[in-house]
Scaffold this motif. Structure first.
Motif, PDB file in Angstrom:
ATOM      1  N   SER A 184     -10.094  16.904   4.524  1.00  0.00           N
ATOM      2  CA  SER A 184     -10.128  17.026   5.788  1.00  0.00           C
ATOM      3  C   SER A 184     -11.378  16.485   6.620  1.00  0.00           C
ATOM      4  N   PHE A 185     -11.488  16.758   7.712  1.00  0.00           N
ATOM      5  CA  PHE A 185     -12.806  16.111   8.648  1.00  0.00           C
ATOM      6  C   PHE A 185     -13.609  16.909   9.276  1.00  0.00           C
ATOM      7  N   TYR A 206      -5.118  14.162  15.735  1.00  0.00           N
ATOM      8  CA  TYR A 206      -5.099  14.807  14.311  1.00  0.00           C
ATOM      9  C   TYR A 206      -5.262  16.264  14.067  1.00  0.00           C
ATOM     10  N   GLY A 207      -5.366  16.987  15.217  1.00  0.00           N
ATOM     11  CA  GLY A 207      -5.403  18.316  15.353  1.00  0.00           C
ATOM     12  C   GLY A 207      -6.077  19.091  13.989  1.00  0.00           C
ATOM     13  N   LYS A 208      -5.216  19.660  13.210  1.00  0.00           N
ATOM     14  CA  LYS A 208      -5.774  20.355  12.181  1.00  0.00           C
ATOM     15  C   LYS A 208      -6.551  19.855  10.864  1.00  0.00           C
ATOM     16  N   LEU A 245     -18.213  18.116  27.285  1.00  0.00           N
ATOM     17  CA  LEU A 245     -18.240  19.296  26.318  1.00  0.00           C
ATOM     18  C   LEU A 245     -17.039  20.101  26.593  1.00  0.00           C
ATOM     19  N   PRO A 246     -16.716  20.491  27.916  1.00  0.00           N
ATOM     20  CA  PRO A 246     -15.798  21.364  28.002  1.00  0.00           C
ATOM     21  C   PRO A 246     -14.307  21.196  27.661  1.00  0.00           C
ATOM     22  N   ALA A 247     -14.055  19.440  27.991  1.00  0.00           N
ATOM     23  CA  ALA A 247     -12.688  19.013  27.440  1.00  0.00           C
ATOM     24  C   ALA A 247     -12.839  18.844  25.904  1.00  0.00           C
ATOM     25  N   ILE A 248     -13.752  18.601  25.039  1.00  0.00           N
ATOM     26  CA  ILE A 248     -13.913  18.575  23.799  1.00  0.00           C
ATOM     27  C   ILE A 248     -13.540  19.977  23.155  1.00  0.00           C
ATOM     28  N   LEU A 249     -14.322  20.889  23.684  1.00  0.00           N
ATOM     29  CA  LEU A 249     -14.229  22.265  23.079  1.00  0.00           C
ATOM     30  C   LEU A 249     -12.815  22.893  23.263  1.00  0.00           C
ATOM     31  N   LYS A 250     -12.094  22.643  24.360  1.00  0.00           N
ATOM     32  CA  LYS A 250     -10.748  22.942  24.717  1.00  0.00           C
ATOM     33  C   LYS A 250      -9.894  22.343  23.753  1.00  0.00           C
ATOM     34  N   ALA A 251     -10.020  21.343  23.318  1.00  0.00           N
ATOM     35  CA  ALA A 251      -9.327  20.463  22.210  1.00  0.00           C
ATOM     36  C   ALA A 251      -9.662  20.974  20.930  1.00  0.00           C
ATOM     37  N   ALA A 252     -10.855  21.444  20.754  1.00  0.00           N
ATOM     38  CA  ALA A 252     -11.341  21.785  19.260  1.00  0.00           C
ATOM     39  C   ALA A 252     -10.651  23.366  19.159  1.00  0.00           C
ATOM     40  N   GLN A 253     -10.665  23.902  20.096  1.00  0.00           N
ATOM     41  CA  GLN A 253      -9.899  25.406  20.033  1.00  0.00           C
ATOM     42  C   GLN A 253      -8.481  25.100  19.564  1.00  0.00           C
TER      43      GLN A 253
END
Length: 285
Positions: A184-185, A206-208, A245-253
């Motif tokens: 994983s990464f 790459y999602g999960k 950061l907002p865009a990144i954290l939305k995608a991360a969640q």
């Protein structure tokens, strides 16, 4: 020192940043962790007092990449005494390849569920030959860690992997060639952005595969490259640099990232870390 840091954190949380609750918006609610490297100089002097400092900030989830002169058991005891935990254990590439069993033992003693490597030894530029060897080593060690020890291996990107290769990058090659069951990464968002990539897009792609994340920001005006290096002063408090950061954290969640660790390599952590924590706690998503 601890009192000063705590008062600064309270001030930043309540006075400087707007209250998301008052606006009726949902804030970033994931647990905020800390990379030991952020406090490396303090840890080298006094591990116990440094853990106390971090705990004062409300942080209980740690990623250690150094035992700072302690045994894994000694460090685990210090964490347990403070009701803190180590969820990820970082080691060198050489240790992961040649001391896999020892790494696994230390990780499990610490209570970690992840083992992380953050640098692939190479002479610039990063090449296909190096990438292929890394893929083989990651698949082999990742399988041992998973099947024999119940641990998940993560590779932490560092910028050089995003040099063009084929129709994508070397990172794309490594993601495609490593076995998702064993590799994983951990996304370091600065080291995705610095070489010109979009962290949110990579998370969507790459999602999960991304289980862990290093949260950091890059000083405005800094131009990146593929070196994997930038002066530590270019690490700035979250929300004050170039990253979205907002865009990144939305995608991360959405991708299901499980642990978020603040990493601030700058000499200004006593001011910047409380500011970063306050930013995250008040960030509407």
């Amino acid at each position: 020192m601890l009192k000063t840091v705590a008062l600064l954190f309270i001030f930043l949380s309540t006075a400087i940043l707007p209250s998301v609750a008052q606006k009726g918006k949902k804030a970033f609610s994931a647990e905020i962790g800390m990379v030991s490297y952020t406090y490396r100089h303090s840890f080298q002097k006094d591990v116990a007092k440094t853990l106390d400092t971090i705990k004062t900030l409300g942080i209980t989830d740690m990623e250690f990449s150094n035992l700072f002169g302690k045994t894994a058991q000694e460090l685990r005891q210090l964490l347990d005494e403070r009701k803190m935990k180590c969820s990820s254990f970082g080691v060198s590439y050489d240790e992961m390849v040649n001391k896999t069993a020892e790494v696994a033992k230390n990780a499990k003693t610490l209570g970690a569920t992840y083992v992380r490597v953050a640098w692939i030894p190479h002479k610039a530029p990063f090449t296909l030959e190096v990438a292929k060897k890394a893929v083989d080593d990651f698949n082999r060690a990742g399988k041992i860690l998973k099947e024999e020890h119940g641990l998940t291996f993560c590779y932490h990107n560092h910028g050089y992997e995003f040099q063009p290769y084929g129709k994508g990058t070397f990172f794309d090659y490594m993601a495609e060639q490593t076995d998702p069951k064993y590799v994983s990464f951990e996304m370091d968002i600065l080291w995705v952005f610095h070489p010109g990539q979009d962290p949110a897009q990579l998370l969507n792609k790459y999602g999960k595969r991304f289980k862990l994340m290093h949260l950091k920001d890059l000083r405005k005006g800094v131009t990146g490259d593929f070196s994997g290096q930038t002066p530590v002063e270019n690490d700035v408090a979250l929300g004050t640099g170039q990253l979205d950061l907002p865009a990144i954290l939305k995608a991360a969640q959405k991708a299901g990232v499980e642990h978020y660790y603040i990493e601030d390599e700058s000499p200004s952590v006593s001011q910047q870390v409380p500011q970063s924590i306050a930013y995250l706690k008040n960030l509407p998503l």
